[in-house]
Write a protein that holds these residues in place. Sequence first.
Motif, PDB file in Angstrom:
ATOM      1  N   ALA A 276       0.831  -1.208   0.000  1.00 16.35           N
ATOM      2  CA  ALA A 276       0.000   0.000   0.000  1.00 16.35           C
ATOM      3  C   ALA A 276       0.863   1.254   0.000  1.00 16.35           C
ATOM      4  CB  ALA A 276      -0.925  -0.009   1.213  1.00 16.35           C
ATOM      5  N   VAL A 277       1.984   1.206   0.713  1.00 12.61           N
ATOM      6  CA  VAL A 277       2.907   2.353   0.737  1.00 12.61           C
ATOM      7  C   VAL A 277       3.469   2.601  -0.657  1.00 12.61           C
ATOM      8  CG1 VAL A 277       5.074   3.239   1.659  1.00 12.61           C
ATOM      9  CG2 VAL A 277       3.519   1.963   3.144  1.00 12.61           C
ATOM     10  N   LEU A 278       3.923   1.525  -1.303  1.00  7.80           N
ATOM     11  CA  LEU A 278       4.540   1.657  -2.616  1.00  7.80           C
ATOM     12  C   LEU A 278       3.522   2.015  -3.691  1.00  7.80           C
ATOM     13  CD1 LEU A 278       6.866  -1.489  -2.438  1.00  7.80           C
ATOM     14  CD2 LEU A 278       7.478   0.902  -2.015  1.00  7.80           C
ATOM     15  N   ALA A 279       2.290   1.566  -3.503  1.00  8.35           N
ATOM     16  CA  ALA A 279       1.274   1.771  -4.537  1.00  8.35           C
ATOM     17  C   ALA A 279       0.674   3.172  -4.523  1.00  8.35           C
ATOM     18  CB  ALA A 279       0.158   0.736  -4.374  1.00  8.35           C
ATOM     19  N   THR A 280       0.712   3.852  -3.389  1.00  8.79           N
ATOM     20  CA  THR A 280       0.044   5.156  -3.295  1.00  8.79           C
ATOM     21  C   THR A 280       0.524   6.165  -4.339  1.00  8.79           C
ATOM     22  OG1 THR A 280      -0.501   4.885  -0.952  1.00  8.79           O
ATOM     23  CG2 THR A 280      -0.415   7.133  -1.802  1.00  8.79           C
ATOM     24  N   VAL A 327      -2.411  -8.059  -2.970  1.00 10.24           N
ATOM     25  CA  VAL A 327      -3.414  -7.437  -3.842  1.00 10.24           C
ATOM     26  C   VAL A 327      -4.378  -6.590  -3.017  1.00 10.24           C
ATOM     27  CG1 VAL A 327      -5.371  -7.898  -5.363  1.00 10.24           C
ATOM     28  CG2 VAL A 327      -3.260  -9.220  -5.611  1.00 10.24           C
ATOM     29  N   LEU A 328      -4.787  -7.116  -1.869  1.00  6.82           N
ATOM     30  CA  LEU A 328      -5.671  -6.355  -0.981  1.00  6.82           C
ATOM     31  C   LEU A 328      -4.996  -5.060  -0.532  1.00  6.82           C
ATOM     32  CD1 LEU A 328      -7.376  -8.950  -0.990  1.00  6.82           C
ATOM     33  CD2 LEU A 328      -7.595  -8.742   1.480  1.00  6.82           C
ATOM     34  N   GLY A 329      -3.698  -5.140  -0.256  1.00  5.57           N
ATOM     35  CA  GLY A 329      -2.965  -3.949   0.181  1.00  5.57           C
ATOM     36  C   GLY A 329      -2.882  -2.889  -0.895  1.00  5.57           C
ATOM     37  N   VAL A 330      -2.623  -3.306  -2.136  1.00  9.17           N
ATOM     38  CA  VAL A 330      -2.572  -2.359  -3.243  1.00  9.17           C
ATOM     39  C   VAL A 330      -3.935  -1.702  -3.436  1.00  9.17           C
ATOM     40  CG1 VAL A 330      -2.251  -2.148  -5.744  1.00  9.17           C
ATOM     41  CG2 VAL A 330      -0.687  -3.570  -4.398  1.00  9.17           C
ATOM     42  N   ALA A 331      -4.988  -2.498  -3.333  1.00  8.04           N
ATOM     43  CA  ALA A 331      -6.345  -1.955  -3.459  1.00  8.04           C
ATOM     44  C   ALA A 331      -6.669  -1.016  -2.307  1.00  8.04           C
ATOM     45  CB  ALA A 331      -7.359  -3.096  -3.510  1.00  8.04           C
ATOM     46  N   PHE A 332      -6.200  -1.370  -1.114  1.00  8.30           N
ATOM     47  CA  PHE A 332      -6.440  -0.553   0.076  1.00  8.30           C
ATOM     48  C   PHE A 332      -5.887   0.852  -0.104  1.00  8.30           C
ATOM     49  CE2 PHE A 332      -4.517   0.947   4.118  1.00  8.30           C
ATOM     50  CZ  PHE A 332      -5.668   1.158   4.852  1.00  8.30           C
ATOM     51  N   ALA A 333      -4.723   0.963  -0.733  1.00  9.19           N
ATOM     52  CA  ALA A 333      -4.111   2.283  -0.939  1.00  9.19           C
ATOM     53  C   ALA A 333      -5.050   3.191  -1.731  1.00  9.19           C
ATOM     54  CB  ALA A 333      -2.778   2.124  -1.680  1.00  9.19           C
ATOM     55  N   ALA A 334      -5.650   2.658  -2.784  1.00  3.83           N
ATOM     56  CA  ALA A 334      -6.569   3.462  -3.592  1.00  3.83           C
ATOM     57  C   ALA A 334      -7.852   3.766  -2.844  1.00  3.83           C
ATOM     58  CB  ALA A 334      -6.895   2.727  -4.889  1.00  3.83           C
TER      59      ALA A 334
END
Length: 451
Positions: A276-280, A327-334
């Motif tokens: 999530a940090v990297l995806a933001t 995948v959940l973490g990447v989605a969480f960032a958005a």
Amino acid sequence: MTDVRLPLRALVPFAAGSVGMGIWVTVPGIFLLYFLTDVLAVPPHAAGLALLVPNVADIVVHPWVGRLSDANLAGSGHRRRLMLAGCVVVVAFVAMFAVPSDLTGTTAAIWVSVALVAGNLLYSCYQVSYLATPADLGIGYHERTRLMGYRNVVITVSVLLAGVAAPLVAGDDPGVGDYTRMALLLGAAMLAAMLTGITGVARLHRAAPGTPAEPGHRGGLLVALRDRQFRALTASYLTVAITMNLVLAAMPYFAEYELGRAALTTVLIAAFMAPAVLATPLWVLVARRFGKQRSLLAAQAAFVAGSLVLALGAAAGLPLLIAAVTVLGVAFAAMQLMPLSMVPDVVAAAGPAGTASAGSYTGVWTAAEATGGALGPYVYSACLAAGGFVASTAGEHVTQSSGALTAIRYGFTLVPAVLMTIAIAVQRRYTLDERAHATAPRTVVRENALE
């Protein structure tokens, strides 16, 4: 629409304030239900109520705090006085875990519940005023995303660090004393970060002062509640908040009872938060290219897919499960970035009445967030209770029934998938973003996301 670009000397301390907010949200969100059921021997249904009932008051408290924040802005030109009062939340944070040694079961649940009531009230004083800042500033569509991008990177890092540090500080098979020590250390970090955030808010207002509400335009709660776009956005975010808080509360149970190792809680949290940090910053760029609404809907769909993979349980193998959590973490960032940057878009679209009511908008928004924070663990505790989960004290190990193990797995996977599907359906009722994105200055799109 203004093209003011906010300076780093204001963005960084503002974002730092989210460290304290991240600790408050994360540590109770992940560990409080487990603390009640597996350390204080509180039955699941009672533990769920102990977390739910205090947050019901937020439905009234947060909008009221929002109106108070608007009044402070109108009277003094800023909201920082209320934010300073909110820093006292640190005391309630420590009290939640500093349960007297002679309290277990229902009496311990009451202690935690009372501390949570006080903490929520104090936290709302800080949170509502803090999150109203983007709507108070003289900035445009893309700059709001950039501002909240900084904030989201920092809060996600703080959630990651708090989620990893808390169990390490508490130690293996911790008791109440260990949790109290953890709360004291993290509470000190909370206070320092929240004070820094107040400095950041002041600098942002100096860098991009907003336009005061015109005479005759008074803010109020009804302005927010009558806003159709805001209602759709808030209803979807409430469902998302329920889902995310359920997932966080369920992680310790999934790690211990489905995967067989309580220590894997830290691994799951890291797999969720680190991406999530990297995806933001990447989501900031995606939003500039495709708009916030499309980006948010894509993230919500990805979350549903990841949850369905997790439903396979331990038989799927740890690498695949960790990939699904990623995948959940990447989605969480958005799902954190997009809605929070869309709220000031809604306020701006409402005109002078919206500008004068920014605190009320934010108060309703944070009430939904707090309600999600309460309902998420409660929904999972209801799953545990339905499956026949047996509570225990620290050091006591109970063999759970097959029904309880099934509830642990599917409460963590299928229930969030259903809830997120509902959030997608509600989010599609929001129609403001396409017009706002089309009229935003295109020169900003070519700028780097977080530079």
